[in-house]
Design an enzyme around this catalytic site. Structure first.
Site, PDB file in Angstrom:
ATOM      1  NE  ARG A 116      11.759  58.590  21.656  1.00 36.61           N
ATOM      2  CZ  ARG A 116      12.398  59.056  20.337  1.00 36.61           C
ATOM      3  NH1 ARG A 116      11.697  58.396  19.441  1.00 36.61           N
ATOM      4  NH2 ARG A 116      13.519  59.480  20.227  1.00 36.61           N
ATOM      5  CG  HIS A 143      12.562  55.020  14.940  1.00 37.70           C
ATOM      6  ND1 HIS A 143      11.317  55.328  15.209  1.00 37.70           N
ATOM      7  CD2 HIS A 143      13.094  56.378  15.066  1.00 37.70           C
ATOM      8  CE1 HIS A 143      10.882  56.512  15.627  1.00 37.70           C
ATOM      9  NE2 HIS A 143      12.033  57.255  15.819  1.00 37.70           N
ATOM     10  CD  GLN A 146      12.320  59.088  11.371  1.00 42.03           C
ATOM     11  OE1 GLN A 146      12.052  59.670  12.460  1.00 42.03           O
ATOM     12  NE2 GLN A 146      12.337  59.847   9.998  1.00 42.03           N
ATOM     13  CG  ASP A 238      20.031  58.869  13.423  1.00 43.46           C
ATOM     14  OD1 ASP A 238      19.932  59.989  13.958  1.00 43.46           O
ATOM     15  OD2 ASP A 238      19.705  57.694  13.815  1.00 43.46           O
ATOM     16  CB  CYS A 277      15.504  60.377  11.997  1.00 43.82           C
ATOM     17  SG  CYS A 277      16.773  60.086  12.656  1.00 43.82           S
ATOM     18  NE  ARG A 305       7.728  59.628  13.102  1.00 44.07           N
ATOM     19  CZ  ARG A 305       8.747  59.543  14.293  1.00 44.07           C
ATOM     20  NH1 ARG A 305       9.799  60.359  14.431  1.00 44.07           N
ATOM     21  NH2 ARG A 305       8.239  59.143  15.584  1.00 44.07           N
TER      22      ARG A 305
END
Length: 319
Positions: A116, A143, A146, A238, A277, A305
């Site tokens: 990440r 991502h 996600q 987001d 998210c 996830r």
């Protein structure tokens, strides 16, 4: 000397997936979800008489995350493997130690790497030099984990792999919107990004999504017009300021305020399911009455996830 098995596969970006490979991941994510809920999980990464130690995943975190850490650790636990957390201070990726050196050393220790990071080039270099499968847990470009969980949720909530399903992302053309756009394109859906001028998605990502759309029948639209929200089956938002962009917070707040997902916006698509998210800045990009409404599926989205990443790890780290 490298260790990566010829059949292993990195998961760096949805831009790398084909419609067939992406649907196969979604199918496996759904299967793993059933297995987890029934507590009948095939521990495919566990030790065997031929492999006396379970598979191990190193997790590099340059950005903190609740969902990413817990979901990957639990995914490896369910699959019978082990997960090892490496903090920014411990790893010093590209600062204390060159990324290629970190990659090469970790590749001698572990069976896979999840990273990440801030820069997408870091996950590319980890994949290039580690010799083991690498999974992108988030970068500035995409991502993908996600995005996979998002599309799993959309399908569970009645979304069809066709242009009849309209997925609208409201806000910043960021890494999350990039992966959602590409995932929708891979499934032949209609994707709309509605946000202020100057904050559009990366032009290369849009071009790639539209190239995919020519093969799948998807439709990709980007516009500042709030009217485009009408007819949406799913509304996604987001945070307005991503990690690393804090110095732009006030400027972004002023630009994005008209795009807050609230009751007024919802009047344009009153039956749409709500996605985010997480973590959410409640009262900023989304209001409490929307994220907590009966239309909200953000908790299903967060749960997925785990299952999506089990599918990714299964493909990336073959036994």
């Amino acid at each position: 000397m490298t260790r990566r098995r010829p059949e292993s596969k990195h998961f760096l970006a949805l831009a790398d997936e084909s419609p067939e490979s992406f649907r196969a991941l979604l199918d496996r994510a759904a299967a793993w979800k059933k297995a987890v809920h029934s507590r009948k999980i095939d521990r495919i990464f566990d030790a065997t008489p031929r492999r006396t130690s379970p598979l191990v995943l190193a997790m590099i975190f340059l950005k903190p995350s609740n969902r990413t850490r817990v979901s990957f650790e639990l995914a490896m636990h369910h699959l019978g493997g082990k997960a090892m957390y490496l903090s920014p201070q411990e790893i010093g990726l590209g600062k204390r130690e060159a990324t290629k050196d970190v990659a090469a050393v970790l590749g001698r220790y572990v069976d896979g790497i999840m990273a990440r990071v801030f820069r997408h080039s870091d996950v590319v270099d980890l994949a290039k030099y580690s010799g083991v499968p690498v999974v992108n847990g988030l970068s500035d470009i995409e991502h993908p984990c996600q995005g996979l969980g998002d599309l799993q949720t959309i399908i569970e909530q009645g979304g069809l792999p066709s242009r009849k399903t309209v997925v609208t992302f409201i806000g910043d053309g960021n890494n999350v919107s990039h992966s959602l756009m590409l995932g929708a394109a891979l499934l032949g859906m209609t994707f709309r990004l509605v946000g202020p001028k100057g904050y559009e998605p990366d032009s290369g990502i849009v071009k790639k999504a539209r190239t995919i759309a020519k093969k799948t029948g998807a439709r990709i639209e980007c516009t500042p017009a709030l009217q485009a929200i009408a007819g949406s089956h799913f509304l996604y938002t987001d945070v307005w300021t991503s990690m690393g962009d804090e110095d732009q917070a006030e400027k972004r707040r002023l630009a994005f305020e008209p795009y807050r997902l609230d009751k007024t916006i919802m009047k344009r698509a009153p039956d749409a399911k709500i996605l985010h998210c997480l973590p959410a800045h409640r009262g900023e990009e989304i209001t409490d009455d929307v994220i907590d409404s009966r239309n909200s599926v953000v908790l299903d989205q967060a749960e997925n996830r785990l299952h999506a990443q089990m599918a990714v790890l299964e493909r990336a780290m073959p036994r």
